[in-house]
Scaffold this motif. Structure first.
Motif, PDB file in Angstrom:
ATOM      1  N   GLY A  71     -28.117  37.507 -17.925  1.00  0.00           N
ATOM      2  CA  GLY A  71     -28.060  38.936 -17.612  1.00  0.00           C
ATOM      3  C   GLY A  71     -28.889  39.779 -18.552  1.00  0.00           C
ATOM      4  O   GLY A  71     -28.779  41.004 -18.547  1.00  0.00           O
ATOM      5  N   SER A  72     -29.739  39.113 -19.369  1.00  0.00           N
ATOM      6  CA  SER A  72     -30.596  39.828 -20.316  1.00  0.00           C
ATOM      7  C   SER A  72     -32.048  39.807 -19.830  1.00  0.00           C
ATOM      8  O   SER A  72     -32.499  38.839 -19.219  1.00  0.00           O
ATOM      9  N   ALA A  73     -32.760  40.880 -20.123  1.00  0.00           N
ATOM     10  CA  ALA A  73     -34.212  40.922 -19.933  1.00  0.00           C
ATOM     11  C   ALA A  73     -34.854  40.777 -21.302  1.00  0.00           C
ATOM     12  O   ALA A  73     -34.340  41.307 -22.298  1.00  0.00           O
ATOM     13  N   VAL A  74     -35.961  40.043 -21.347  1.00  0.00           N
ATOM     14  CA  VAL A  74     -36.654  39.804 -22.614  1.00  0.00           C
ATOM     15  C   VAL A  74     -38.094  40.296 -22.480  1.00  0.00           C
ATOM     16  O   VAL A  74     -38.822  39.870 -21.583  1.00  0.00           O
ATOM     17  N   LEU A  75     -38.489  41.184 -23.380  1.00  0.00           N
ATOM     18  CA  LEU A  75     -39.835  41.748 -23.362  1.00  0.00           C
ATOM     19  C   LEU A  75     -40.566  41.299 -24.629  1.00  0.00           C
ATOM     20  O   LEU A  75     -39.999  41.351 -25.731  1.00  0.00           O
ATOM     21  N   MET A  76     -41.816  40.860 -24.481  1.00  0.00           N
ATOM     22  CA  MET A  76     -42.568  40.339 -25.617  1.00  0.00           C
ATOM     23  C   MET A  76     -43.983  40.917 -25.652  1.00  0.00           C
ATOM     24  O   MET A  76     -44.577  41.177 -24.596  1.00  0.00           O
ATOM     25  N   ALA A  77     -44.498  41.096 -26.861  1.00  0.00           N
ATOM     26  CA  ALA A  77     -45.862  41.598 -27.042  1.00  0.00           C
ATOM     27  C   ALA A  77     -46.484  40.955 -28.279  1.00  0.00           C
ATOM     28  O   ALA A  77     -45.831  40.831 -29.317  1.00  0.00           O
ATOM     29  N   SER A  78     -47.731  40.540 -28.157  1.00  0.00           N
ATOM     30  CA  SER A  78     -48.430  39.903 -29.278  1.00  0.00           C
ATOM     31  C   SER A  78     -49.061  40.945 -30.191  1.00  0.00           C
ATOM     32  O   SER A  78     -49.328  42.078 -29.789  1.00  0.00           O
ATOM     33  N   TYR A  79     -49.304  40.505 -31.427  1.00  0.00           N
ATOM     34  CA  TYR A  79     -49.992  41.349 -32.401  1.00  0.00           C
ATOM     35  C   TYR A  79     -50.711  40.447 -33.393  1.00  0.00           C
ATOM     36  O   TYR A  79     -50.081  39.602 -34.035  1.00  0.00           O
ATOM     37  N   ASP A  80     -52.008  40.604 -33.503  1.00  0.00           N
ATOM     38  CA  ASP A  80     -52.861  39.831 -34.414  1.00  0.00           C
ATOM     39  C   ASP A  80     -52.973  38.381 -33.940  1.00  0.00           C
ATOM     40  O   ASP A  80     -53.886  38.044 -33.202  1.00  0.00           O
ATOM     41  N   GLU A  81     -52.049  37.498 -34.304  1.00  0.00           N
ATOM     42  CA  GLU A  81     -52.124  36.084 -33.945  1.00  0.00           C
ATOM     43  C   GLU A  81     -50.748  35.566 -33.522  1.00  0.00           C
ATOM     44  O   GLU A  81     -49.827  35.490 -34.331  1.00  0.00           O
ATOM     45  N   PRO A  82     -50.573  35.210 -32.236  1.00  0.00           N
ATOM     46  CA  PRO A  82     -49.251  34.854 -31.731  1.00  0.00           C
ATOM     47  C   PRO A  82     -48.997  33.369 -31.493  1.00  0.00           C
ATOM     48  O   PRO A  82     -47.904  33.004 -31.039  1.00  0.00           O
ATOM     49  N   SER A  83     -49.970  32.481 -31.804  1.00  0.00           N
ATOM     50  CA  SER A  83     -49.851  31.125 -31.260  1.00  0.00           C
ATOM     51  C   SER A  83     -49.824  29.968 -32.261  1.00  0.00           C
ATOM     52  O   SER A  83     -49.384  28.874 -31.902  1.00  0.00           O
ATOM     53  N   SER A  84     -50.287  30.172 -33.469  1.00  0.00           N
ATOM     54  CA  SER A  84     -50.487  29.032 -34.386  1.00  0.00           C
ATOM     55  C   SER A  84     -49.213  28.234 -34.638  1.00  0.00           C
ATOM     56  O   SER A  84     -49.232  27.008 -34.666  1.00  0.00           O
ATOM     57  N   LYS A  85     -48.095  28.912 -34.837  1.00  0.00           N
ATOM     58  CA  LYS A  85     -46.823  28.227 -35.118  1.00  0.00           C
ATOM     59  C   LYS A  85     -45.947  28.080 -33.873  1.00  0.00           C
ATOM     60  O   LYS A  85     -44.824  27.594 -33.961  1.00  0.00           O
ATOM     61  N   LEU A  86     -46.454  28.495 -32.733  1.00  0.00           N
ATOM     62  CA  LEU A  86     -45.675  28.457 -31.495  1.00  0.00           C
ATOM     63  C   LEU A  86     -45.668  27.020 -30.954  1.00  0.00           C
ATOM     64  O   LEU A  86     -46.586  26.600 -30.267  1.00  0.00           O
ATOM     65  N   ASN A  87     -44.601  26.278 -31.259  1.00  0.00           N
ATOM     66  CA  ASN A  87     -44.549  24.867 -30.862  1.00  0.00           C
ATOM     67  C   ASN A  87     -44.014  24.700 -29.437  1.00  0.00           C
ATOM     68  O   ASN A  87     -43.681  25.667 -28.758  1.00  0.00           O
ATOM     69  N   GLU A  88     -43.924  23.453 -28.996  1.00  0.00           N
ATOM     70  CA  GLU A  88     -43.516  23.175 -27.619  1.00  0.00           C
ATOM     71  C   GLU A  88     -42.082  23.604 -27.331  1.00  0.00           C
ATOM     72  O   GLU A  88     -41.772  24.024 -26.216  1.00  0.00           O
ATOM     73  N   ASP A  89     -41.209  23.499 -28.328  1.00  0.00           N
ATOM     74  CA  ASP A  89     -39.820  23.922 -28.123  1.00  0.00           C
ATOM     75  C   ASP A  89     -39.752  25.411 -27.821  1.00  0.00           C
ATOM     76  O   ASP A  89     -39.034  25.846 -26.898  1.00  0.00           O
ATOM     77  N   ALA A  90     -40.488  26.198 -28.584  1.00  0.00           N
ATOM     78  CA  ALA A  90     -40.497  27.640 -28.364  1.00  0.00           C
ATOM     79  C   ALA A  90     -41.149  27.982 -27.026  1.00  0.00           C
ATOM     80  O   ALA A  90     -40.659  28.838 -26.281  1.00  0.00           O
ATOM     81  N   LYS A  91     -42.240  27.309 -26.710  1.00  0.00           N
ATOM     82  CA  LYS A  91     -42.933  27.567 -25.439  1.00  0.00           C
ATOM     83  C   LYS A  91     -42.037  27.237 -24.247  1.00  0.00           C
ATOM     84  O   LYS A  91     -42.033  27.964 -23.244  1.00  0.00           O
ATOM     85  N   LYS A  92     -41.276  26.175 -24.357  1.00  0.00           N
ATOM     86  CA  LYS A  92     -40.390  25.779 -23.264  1.00  0.00           C
ATOM     87  C   LYS A  92     -39.314  26.845 -23.037  1.00  0.00           C
ATOM     88  O   LYS A  92     -39.012  27.199 -21.890  1.00  0.00           O
ATOM     89  N   LEU A  93     -38.760  27.369 -24.126  1.00  0.00           N
ATOM     90  CA  LEU A  93     -37.728  28.406 -24.002  1.00  0.00           C
ATOM     91  C   LEU A  93     -38.290  29.682 -23.382  1.00  0.00           C
ATOM     92  O   LEU A  93     -37.617  30.347 -22.581  1.00  0.00           O
ATOM     93  N   ILE A  94     -39.523  30.031 -23.743  1.00  0.00           N
ATOM     94  CA  ILE A  94     -40.153  31.222 -23.166  1.00  0.00           C
ATOM     95  C   ILE A  94     -40.484  30.979 -21.697  1.00  0.00           C
ATOM     96  O   ILE A  94     -40.319  31.879 -20.854  1.00  0.00           O
ATOM     97  N   ALA A  95     -40.920  29.755 -21.368  1.00  0.00           N
ATOM     98  CA  ALA A  95     -41.201  29.420 -19.972  1.00  0.00           C
ATOM     99  C   ALA A  95     -39.937  29.508 -19.126  1.00  0.00           C
ATOM    100  O   ALA A  95     -39.976  29.909 -17.953  1.00  0.00           O
ATOM    101  N   GLU A  96     -38.791  29.161 -19.710  1.00  0.00           N
ATOM    102  CA  GLU A  96     -37.521  29.239 -18.984  1.00  0.00           C
ATOM    103  C   GLU A  96     -37.124  30.682 -18.684  1.00  0.00           C
ATOM    104  O   GLU A  96     -36.306  30.932 -17.791  1.00  0.00           O
ATOM    105  N   LEU A  97     -37.725  31.619 -19.413  1.00  0.00           N
ATOM    106  CA  LEU A  97     -37.492  33.041 -19.133  1.00  0.00           C
ATOM    107  C   LEU A  97     -38.393  33.552 -18.007  1.00  0.00           C
ATOM    108  O   LEU A  97     -38.260  34.699 -17.579  1.00  0.00           O
ATOM    109  N   GLY A  98     -39.317  32.693 -17.566  1.00  0.00           N
ATOM    110  CA  GLY A  98     -40.192  33.073 -16.455  1.00  0.00           C
ATOM    111  C   GLY A  98     -41.666  33.110 -16.767  1.00  0.00           C
ATOM    112  O   GLY A  98     -42.479  33.404 -15.890  1.00  0.00           O
ATOM    113  N   SER A  99     -42.068  32.802 -18.010  1.00  0.00           N
ATOM    114  CA  SER A  99     -43.484  32.858 -18.370  1.00  0.00           C
ATOM    115  C   SER A  99     -44.251  31.675 -17.782  1.00  0.00           C
ATOM    116  O   SER A  99     -43.805  30.531 -17.855  1.00  0.00           O
ATOM    117  N   SER A 100     -45.404  31.971 -17.229  1.00  0.00           N
ATOM    118  CA  SER A 100     -46.283  30.916 -16.726  1.00  0.00           C
ATOM    119  C   SER A 100     -47.549  30.789 -17.567  1.00  0.00           C
ATOM    120  O   SER A 100     -48.373  29.924 -17.318  1.00  0.00           O
TER     121      SER A 100
END
Length: 244
Positions: free
Chosen positions: A159-188
């Motif tokens: 029942g929550s909405a999640v809004l995200m925005a990048s700043y400077d560099e958003p990806s270097s430490k973004l591992n597969e576990d984090a990406k999977k959780l964000i994908a489960e929120l609807g990110s493609s």
């Protein structure tokens, strides 16, 4: 003897004055001729001056628009949403200079003015039943730790909405576990997120379909607006209220 000397001096002065006037007249005539020919051939300085005036007018117009927008506040409402929706506006960061901002119902909830935005990935969690902001946070994905982000994503309630925005560099430490959780929120697009890409996203817990609220602008040195960073991107729309 004294009278003769003065007379000669006066004559010499008049002669010098006549010579100076004649030289000045000739210089003026030559200047008029040169200017006439120059104008007939086309005056590049006039063209440059015209371009400078037009450019100055354009900058003034932009400054006027910026002042008007600033006077209206950081969240200028551009969309009317149905009563059973919440309006949102997201703007990514610009290079490593301008922080991102996130607005809900025309109210700033994350940004530099609130001192709650930072480099990496910025997150706002919204109770999609009431429209209340539950949490704001930012996570450094270059020199920071991804685990606090993973912990937050796991804590998001249904029942929550999640809004995200990048700043400077958003990806270097973004591992597969984090990406999977964000994908489960609807990110493609999160699996495609690269070094210094700009990214904005709105998703929801237990989303049945991929979110339509997502933009990515790749870091491409040949096309970047800010040299080593792409141009900022923004996104607006209406989040439907969560109905159990």
């Amino acid at each position: 003897m004294l009278t003769v000397t003065v007379g000669r001096t006066s004559v010499m002065r008049r002669a010098n004055l006549s010579r100076c006037l004649w030289q000045a007249l000739m210089a003026l005539v030559l200047l008029v001729i040169f200017f006439t020919v120059f104008m007939q051939q086309g005056n590049p300085f006039t063209a440059e001056w015209r371009r400078a005036v037009l450019k100055g007018a354009d900058i003034s117009n932009q400054a006027s628009k910026t002042s008007t927008k600033a006077a209206a506040g950081p969240c200028v409402k551009t969309r009317d949403c149905p009563e059973d929706h919440f309006s949102f506006y997201i703007q990514s960061g610009a290079a490593n200079v301008v922080a991102p901002k996130i607005c809900i119902q025309n109210k700033l909830v994350l940004g530099a003015l609130l001192n709650n935005a930072g480099v990496g990935i910025n997150v706002v969690i919204l109770n999609a039943k009431t429209g209340e902001v539950v949490k704001t946070a930012h996570f450094d994905m270059y020199s920071g730790d991804v685990n606090p982000l993973i912990k937050l994503l796991k804590s998001v309630e249904k029942g929550s909405a999640v809004l995200m925005a990048s700043y400077d560099e958003p990806s270097s430490k973004l591992n597969e576990d984090a990406k999977k959780l964000i994908a489960e929120l609807g990110s493609s697009a999160v699996h495609l997120l690269g070094f210094r890409d700009n990214w904005v996203f709105v998703g929801g817990k237990a989303a049945a379909v991929k979110s339509k609220f997502e933009k990515v602008l790749k870091n491409d040195h040949a096309n970047n607006k800010y040299e080593n960073w792409p141009e900022l991107i923004d996104l607006e729309g209406c989040i439907p209220k969560y109905m159990e």
